[in-house]
Design a protein around this motif. Sequence first.
Motif, PDB file in Angstrom:
ATOM      1  N   GLU A  78       0.843  -1.197   0.000  1.00  0.00           N
ATOM      2  CA  GLU A  78       0.000   0.000   0.000  1.00  0.00           C
ATOM      3  C   GLU A  78       0.880   1.248   0.000  1.00  0.00           C
ATOM      4  N   PRO A  79       0.380   2.378  -0.512  1.00  0.00           N
ATOM      5  CA  PRO A  79       1.182   3.610  -0.499  1.00  0.00           C
ATOM      6  C   PRO A  79       1.379   4.115   0.921  1.00  0.00           C
ATOM      7  N   VAL A  80       2.616   4.310   1.308  1.00  0.00           N
ATOM      8  CA  VAL A  80       2.958   4.751   2.660  1.00  0.00           C
ATOM      9  C   VAL A  80       3.877   5.968   2.587  1.00  0.00           C
ATOM     10  N   ILE A  81       4.202   6.505   3.748  1.00  0.00           N
ATOM     11  CA  ILE A  81       5.157   7.611   3.852  1.00  0.00           C
ATOM     12  C   ILE A  81       6.386   7.093   4.597  1.00  0.00           C
ATOM     13  N   PHE A  82       7.528   7.067   3.920  1.00  0.00           N
ATOM     14  CA  PHE A  82       8.778   6.728   4.577  1.00  0.00           C
ATOM     15  C   PHE A  82       9.398   8.013   5.106  1.00  0.00           C
ATOM     16  N   VAL A  83       9.746   8.034   6.401  1.00  0.00           N
ATOM     17  CA  VAL A  83      10.394   9.206   6.984  1.00  0.00           C
ATOM     18  C   VAL A  83      11.766   8.789   7.516  1.00  0.00           C
ATOM     19  N   SER A  84      12.775   9.603   7.232  1.00  0.00           N
ATOM     20  CA  SER A  84      14.137   9.228   7.611  1.00  0.00           C
ATOM     21  C   SER A  84      14.916  10.430   8.113  1.00  0.00           C
ATOM     22  N   LEU A  91      23.167  11.714  -0.939  1.00  0.00           N
ATOM     23  CA  LEU A  91      23.506  10.316  -1.185  1.00  0.00           C
ATOM     24  C   LEU A  91      22.609   9.378  -0.385  1.00  0.00           C
ATOM     25  N   ASP A  92      22.235   9.785   0.831  1.00  0.00           N
ATOM     26  CA  ASP A  92      21.308   8.973   1.621  1.00  0.00           C
ATOM     27  C   ASP A  92      19.964   8.838   0.916  1.00  0.00           C
ATOM     28  N   GLY A  93      19.517   9.904   0.260  1.00  0.00           N
ATOM     29  CA  GLY A  93      18.271   9.849  -0.490  1.00  0.00           C
ATOM     30  C   GLY A  93      18.344   8.862  -1.646  1.00  0.00           C
ATOM     31  N   MET A  94      19.501   8.825  -2.319  1.00  0.00           N
ATOM     32  CA  MET A  94      19.669   7.881  -3.427  1.00  0.00           C
ATOM     33  C   MET A  94      19.669   6.439  -2.936  1.00  0.00           C
ATOM     34  N   VAL A  95      20.418   6.187  -1.859  1.00  0.00           N
ATOM     35  CA  VAL A  95      20.488   4.829  -1.309  1.00  0.00           C
ATOM     36  C   VAL A  95      19.101   4.363  -0.880  1.00  0.00           C
ATOM     37  N   LEU A  96      18.372   5.214  -0.167  1.00  0.00           N
ATOM     38  CA  LEU A  96      17.048   4.826   0.321  1.00  0.00           C
ATOM     39  C   LEU A  96      16.053   4.668  -0.828  1.00  0.00           C
ATOM     40  N   SER A  97      16.136   5.529  -1.827  1.00  0.00           N
ATOM     41  CA  SER A  97      15.228   5.423  -2.975  1.00  0.00           C
ATOM     42  C   SER A  97      15.405   4.083  -3.670  1.00  0.00           C
ATOM     43  N   LEU A  98      16.656   3.677  -3.885  1.00  0.00           N
ATOM     44  CA  LEU A  98      16.916   2.411  -4.560  1.00  0.00           C
ATOM     45  C   LEU A  98      16.478   1.240  -3.689  1.00  0.00           C
ATOM     46  N   MET A  99      16.745   1.342  -2.382  1.00  0.00           N
ATOM     47  CA  MET A  99      16.349   0.274  -1.464  1.00  0.00           C
ATOM     48  C   MET A  99      14.836   0.101  -1.455  1.00  0.00           C
ATOM     49  N   ILE A 100      14.114   1.212  -1.345  1.00  0.00           N
ATOM     50  CA  ILE A 100      12.654   1.151  -1.313  1.00  0.00           C
ATOM     51  C   ILE A 100      12.112   0.662  -2.653  1.00  0.00           C
ATOM     52  N   GLY A 101      12.721   1.152  -3.749  1.00  0.00           N
ATOM     53  CA  GLY A 101      12.278   0.729  -5.069  1.00  0.00           C
ATOM     54  C   GLY A 101      12.453  -0.758  -5.302  1.00  0.00           C
ATOM     55  N   ARG A 102      13.549  -1.302  -4.805  1.00  0.00           N
ATOM     56  CA  ARG A 102      13.825  -2.724  -5.009  1.00  0.00           C
ATOM     57  C   ARG A 102      12.986  -3.619  -4.106  1.00  0.00           C
ATOM     58  N   HIS A 103      12.786  -3.190  -2.865  1.00  0.00           N
ATOM     59  CA  HIS A 103      12.177  -4.071  -1.873  1.00  0.00           C
ATOM     60  C   HIS A 103      10.706  -3.778  -1.582  1.00  0.00           C
ATOM     61  N   TYR A 104      10.205  -2.637  -2.039  1.00  0.00           N
ATOM     62  CA  TYR A 104       8.822  -2.319  -1.694  1.00  0.00           C
ATOM     63  C   TYR A 104       7.995  -1.903  -2.903  1.00  0.00           C
ATOM     64  N   THR A 105       8.378  -0.827  -3.563  1.00  0.00           N
ATOM     65  CA  THR A 105       7.570  -0.359  -4.689  1.00  0.00           C
ATOM     66  C   THR A 105       8.402   0.481  -5.654  1.00  0.00           C
ATOM     67  N   LEU A 106       8.184   0.250  -6.924  1.00  0.00           N
ATOM     68  CA  LEU A 106       8.816   1.084  -7.936  1.00  0.00           C
ATOM     69  C   LEU A 106       8.093   2.416  -8.089  1.00  0.00           C
ATOM     70  N   VAL A 146       0.380  14.229  -5.482  1.00  0.00           N
ATOM     71  CA  VAL A 146       1.238  13.107  -5.091  1.00  0.00           C
ATOM     72  C   VAL A 146       0.590  12.338  -3.947  1.00  0.00           C
ATOM     73  N   TYR A 147       0.081  13.073  -2.933  1.00  0.00           N
ATOM     74  CA  TYR A 147      -0.555  12.407  -1.799  1.00  0.00           C
ATOM     75  C   TYR A 147      -1.849  11.711  -2.200  1.00  0.00           C
ATOM     76  N   GLU A 148      -2.520  12.213  -3.210  1.00  0.00           N
ATOM     77  CA  GLU A 148      -3.759  11.601  -3.661  1.00  0.00           C
ATOM     78  C   GLU A 148      -3.516  10.404  -4.580  1.00  0.00           C
ATOM     79  N   SER A 149      -2.256  10.234  -5.003  1.00  0.00           N
ATOM     80  CA  SER A 149      -1.910   9.153  -5.927  1.00  0.00           C
ATOM     81  C   SER A 149      -1.653   7.850  -5.184  1.00  0.00           C
ATOM     82  N   GLU A 150      -1.281   6.814  -5.934  1.00  0.00           N
ATOM     83  CA  GLU A 150      -0.923   5.518  -5.351  1.00  0.00           C
ATOM     84  C   GLU A 150       0.576   5.409  -5.095  1.00  0.00           C
ATOM     85  N   SER A 151       1.306   6.509  -5.234  1.00  0.00           N
ATOM     86  CA  SER A 151       2.750   6.494  -5.017  1.00  0.00           C
ATOM     87  C   SER A 151       3.081   6.512  -3.528  1.00  0.00           C
ATOM     88  N   SER A 152       4.074   5.712  -3.134  1.00  0.00           N
ATOM     89  CA  SER A 152       4.632   5.859  -1.794  1.00  0.00           C
ATOM     90  C   SER A 152       5.571   7.054  -1.804  1.00  0.00           C
TER      91      SER A 152
END
Length: 269
Positions: A78-84, A91-106, A146-152
């Motif tokens: 389901e679409p969620v909000i990741f807070v970090s 660089l932390d944003g890139m690492v987390l984006s790839l991690m979330i994309g691979r393991h949760y949602t593209l 964005v918040y109204e969409s299905e995007s996390s």
Amino acid sequence: MESALRINVDAILKAKAPNVSVPGFLVSYLKKIVHQDEINDFLASDPGTGFDFIDATLKFLNVDAVVDGLEHLPVTREPVIFVSNHPLGGLDGMVLSLMIGRHYTLDLKVFVNDLLMYLSPLSGLFVPINKTGAQTKSYAKQVREVYESESSLLTFPAGVCSRKLHGVVQDLTWQKSFVAKAVEYRRMVVPVYFEGRNSAFFYNLARIRKLLGIRLNIEMLYLADEMFKQRGKRYLVRIGQPVSWQTFDQSRTAWQWAQWMRDEVYKMR
């Protein structure tokens, strides 16, 4: 064929400060600390777009991450909000984006400083936040869509990268927006802790700027240089237990809930 995308400090200065005449020696220095030539050589290699671009960037810098807590990710996608927390400033944003994309949602969107919108290969992933001026109606509309969409969503509620406070590298006060949006759109919040730090130079510059009463975030100019200093690093990322939007009740203000969430993230330190 040479990539059409290039970092051009002259053009960025003209766009962000059209009425300011910047001395040539200062422009040359800015090109050096943002690593304009190195970045343009990388861009000329045609690293792709979106997650492919991020993957190529991390390989170019020879950085990766160990992720702990993947079992905490909601199983329904389901679409969620990741807070970090935000120790590195990019660089932390890139690492987390790839991690979330691979393991949760593209299907992911990331709130970023509007300056990063110059990186067109990531424009489909980024939602810009203007840190230097007033937010426009078009920005507010984009955020709402964005918040109204299905995007996390991935957001760094501190708004800026961590500083050294009381001898410890940590975020500044977290902004409350994600709490209000989680309640309004009934989104679960997933806390993430990212283990990392910038150089002593970066924190000392921030401290001196503050002591001198300079409001302009000068140290932000060095974030590209800080990114290159991270070459060869391996980071630890921890994913915490998701928090239901219903947690954020009337017992605290949205601002208080945001600081509570910040504390929960740092408990994973």
